[in-house]
Design a protein around this motif. Structure first.
Motif, short mmCIF file in Angstrom:
data_model
loop_
_atom_site.label_atom_id
_atom_site.label_comp_id
_atom_site.label_asym_id
_atom_site.label_seq_id
_atom_site.Cartn_x
_atom_site.Cartn_y
_atom_site.Cartn_z
N LEU A 13 81.86 52.16 -13.69
CA LEU A 13 81.59 51.97 -12.26
C LEU A 13 80.41 52.80 -11.79
CD1 LEU A 13 85.25 51.92 -10.84
CD2 LEU A 13 83.73 49.97 -11.24
N SER A 14 80.23 53.97 -12.39
CA SER A 14 79.11 54.84 -12.00
C SER A 14 77.76 54.21 -12.30
CB SER A 14 79.23 56.19 -12.71
OG SER A 14 80.42 56.86 -12.36
N ARG A 15 77.73 53.28 -13.23
CA ARG A 15 76.48 52.62 -13.60
C ARG A 15 75.99 51.64 -12.53
NH1 ARG A 15 77.77 51.20 -19.96
NH2 ARG A 15 78.26 53.34 -20.64
N PHE A 16 76.88 51.25 -11.62
CA PHE A 16 76.47 50.41 -10.49
C PHE A 16 75.93 51.32 -9.39
CE2 PHE A 16 79.89 47.95 -12.58
CZ PHE A 16 79.19 46.78 -12.87
N SER A 17 74.81 51.92 -9.66
CA SER A 17 74.29 52.98 -8.80
C SER A 17 73.75 52.48 -7.47
CB SER A 17 73.19 53.76 -9.53
OG SER A 17 72.16 52.89 -9.95
N PRO B 114 82.01 55.04 -4.36
CA PRO B 114 82.10 54.59 -2.96
C PRO B 114 83.24 53.61 -2.70
CG PRO B 114 80.35 53.41 -4.09
CD PRO B 114 80.90 54.40 -5.08
N PHE B 115 84.48 54.09 -2.80
CA PHE B 115 85.63 53.30 -2.42
C PHE B 115 85.98 53.58 -0.97
CE2 PHE B 115 86.57 53.31 -7.06
CZ PHE B 115 86.80 51.94 -7.23
N LEU B 116 86.03 52.52 -0.15
CA LEU B 116 86.44 52.69 1.24
C LEU B 116 87.96 52.89 1.31
CD1 LEU B 116 85.73 52.72 4.25
CD2 LEU B 116 86.02 50.21 4.25
N HIS B 117 88.68 52.17 0.45
CA HIS B 117 90.14 52.30 0.38
C HIS B 117 90.53 52.55 -1.08
CE1 HIS B 117 90.40 50.81 4.48
NE2 HIS B 117 89.66 49.77 4.13
N PHE B 118 91.71 53.14 -1.25
CA PHE B 118 92.21 53.36 -2.61
C PHE B 118 92.43 52.00 -3.25
CE2 PHE B 118 95.11 54.44 -6.00
CZ PHE B 118 94.67 55.70 -6.40
N PRO B 119 91.91 51.78 -4.45
CA PRO B 119 91.98 50.44 -5.04
C PRO B 119 93.39 50.00 -5.43
CG PRO B 119 91.05 52.01 -6.60
CD PRO B 119 91.16 52.72 -5.29
N LYS B 120 93.64 48.73 -5.18
CA LYS B 120 94.86 48.08 -5.65
C LYS B 120 94.62 47.60 -7.08
CE LYS B 120 97.94 44.19 -4.54
NZ LYS B 120 98.17 43.03 -3.62
N ILE C 157 75.12 50.20 -5.52
CA ILE C 157 76.19 49.59 -4.71
C ILE C 157 76.66 50.58 -3.66
CG2 ILE C 157 78.48 48.56 -4.77
CD1 ILE C 157 76.28 46.90 -6.11
N ASP C 158 76.64 50.15 -2.40
CA ASP C 158 77.04 51.06 -1.33
C ASP C 158 78.55 51.12 -1.11
OD1 ASP C 158 77.27 48.51 -0.38
OD2 ASP C 158 76.11 48.82 1.46
N MET C 159 79.29 50.07 -1.57
CA MET C 159 80.73 50.06 -1.40
C MET C 159 81.38 49.26 -2.54
SD MET C 159 82.95 51.43 0.58
CE MET C 159 81.83 51.81 1.94
N LEU C 160 82.34 49.86 -3.22
CA LEU C 160 83.03 49.19 -4.31
C LEU C 160 84.26 48.45 -3.79
CD1 LEU C 160 82.94 51.96 -7.08
CD2 LEU C 160 81.76 49.75 -7.15
N THR D 146 86.34 39.13 -4.29
CA THR D 146 85.64 40.40 -4.29
C THR D 146 86.54 41.37 -5.03
OG1 THR D 146 84.46 39.99 -2.22
CG2 THR D 146 84.76 42.29 -2.87
N THR D 147 86.12 41.77 -6.23
CA THR D 147 87.02 42.53 -7.09
C THR D 147 86.25 43.21 -8.21
OG1 THR D 147 89.04 42.34 -8.41
CG2 THR D 147 87.45 40.57 -8.63
N ILE D 148 86.94 44.07 -8.92
CA ILE D 148 86.43 44.68 -10.15
C ILE D 148 87.27 44.13 -11.29
CG2 ILE D 148 86.05 46.82 -11.42
CD1 ILE D 148 86.02 48.25 -8.64
N LEU D 149 86.64 43.35 -12.17
CA LEU D 149 87.32 42.83 -13.35
C LEU D 149 87.17 43.82 -14.49
CD1 LEU D 149 86.03 39.13 -13.26
CD2 LEU D 149 88.36 39.87 -12.76
#
Length: 298
Positions: A182-186, A224-230, A188-191, A141-144
């Motif tokens: 990322l804004s284009r994934f409108s 919608p980041f629940l935590h600051f991304p690593k 998505i409730d959580m990134l 589960t990640t952002i590439l």
């Protein structure tokens, strides 16, 4: 006398070698792979080659340079001839699991000019997702985020499944470009709180620090980041190896180079669910993909 622990070295003259050719926006790289001990293994990787991201001649010239470079690392004598290839293609070259008509024409010309036999194709984010799942043992589960000369390639992956890939034209403000993608994934409730960067031969450490300094959770960003991304950096040859190994596994099974039963057992140990079947990736047994009809226009 029996020598059970001394195995005869394989005869490399009879081993079949394959190319993986990754075509990105502005860059091309390649690898040579083969099936060893019932598994695909990468044996050589080329340097990055630039192309103008437009013309057929530029594509062929850069591809030829990348393939020649990878081959020279495998066999400096030039005696090895490789013809079969897996293509790694940009996401916007493919629709409905088929290559667009314009790009299909370019690939046909490239294959004829360089005497290549296409075995199939894969989109790099899909190959990378499957390769991550294999190496890490769990569905990622990640952002590439791929950084090419003029394009950012942003892919959202959740539990080993790709929700989509967005291409953003690169500007002088890379963090804002990532926000745009990322804004284009409108819907998505959580990134995911993990970003994996892959590169075009540039220094990604500076970009990593830039992204770490960005206020991702600021209310004005509306992300919608629940935590600051690593933020992590993948090896520079990660995508070409992913194409060769994950795509190569599909090809090797489809063509009988790998025992399906043993490969299935290995996958069950390391991967809970394959990202794609051979058909999903465009690999069809005994069929040249370049001869197939392109998808109809929308």
């Amino acid at each position: 006398m029996q020598l059970p622990f001394l195995k005869k070295s394989p005869n490399t003259s009879t081993r079949e070698y394959f190319f993986a050719l990754e075509i990105d926006h502005g860059l091309i790289k390649s690898a040579v792979w083969s099936v060893i001990n019932d598994k695909p293994q990468v044996l050589a990787v080329s340097s990055n080659q630039s192309w103008d991201d437009k013309s057929e001649d530029s594509l062929i010239t850069a591809a030829d340079a990348a393939l020649s470079d990878a081959t020279s690392h495998l066999d400096p004598t030039g005696k090895v001839n490789i013809h079969k290839v897996i293509f790694g293609l940009p996401a916007d070259w493919v629709g409905a699991d088929k290559i667009s008509s314009t790009q299909l024409h370019h690939l046909k010309a490239l294959s004829e000019k360089l005497d290549l036999q296409p075995m199939g194709f894969v989109v790099p984010p899909e190959a990378a997702t499957k390769y991550l799942q294999f190496t890490e043992g769990v569905p990622p589960t990640t952002i590439l985020i791929g950084f090419w000369p003029h394009i950012l390639e942003i892919t959202l992956v959740r539990l080993g499944k790709i929700d989509g890939t967005q291409l953003v034209h690169k500007s002088a403000h890379l963090a804002d470009d990532v926000v745009e993608g990322l804004s284009r994934f409108s819907d998505i409730d959580m990134l995911p709180s993990r970003m994996l960067l892959y590169d075009s031969g540039i220094d990604l450490e500076e970009i990593k620090q830039l992204l770490l300094a960005h206020p991702w959770q600021a209310p004005t960003k509306h992300l919608p980041f629940l935590h600051f991304p690593k933020v992590e950096i993948l090896p520079s040859d990660f995508t070409i190896r992913a194409i060769a190994l994950s795509g190569g596994s599909e090809v090797a099974q489809a063509t009988g180079l790998i025992n399906s039963a043993s490969e299935t057992a290995v996958e069950q140990e390391t991967v809970s669910e394959p990202a794609h079947s051979a058909a999903d990736l465009g690999f069809v047994k005994d069929v040249d993909i370049i001869t197939q009809s392109p998808p109809p226009p929308p």
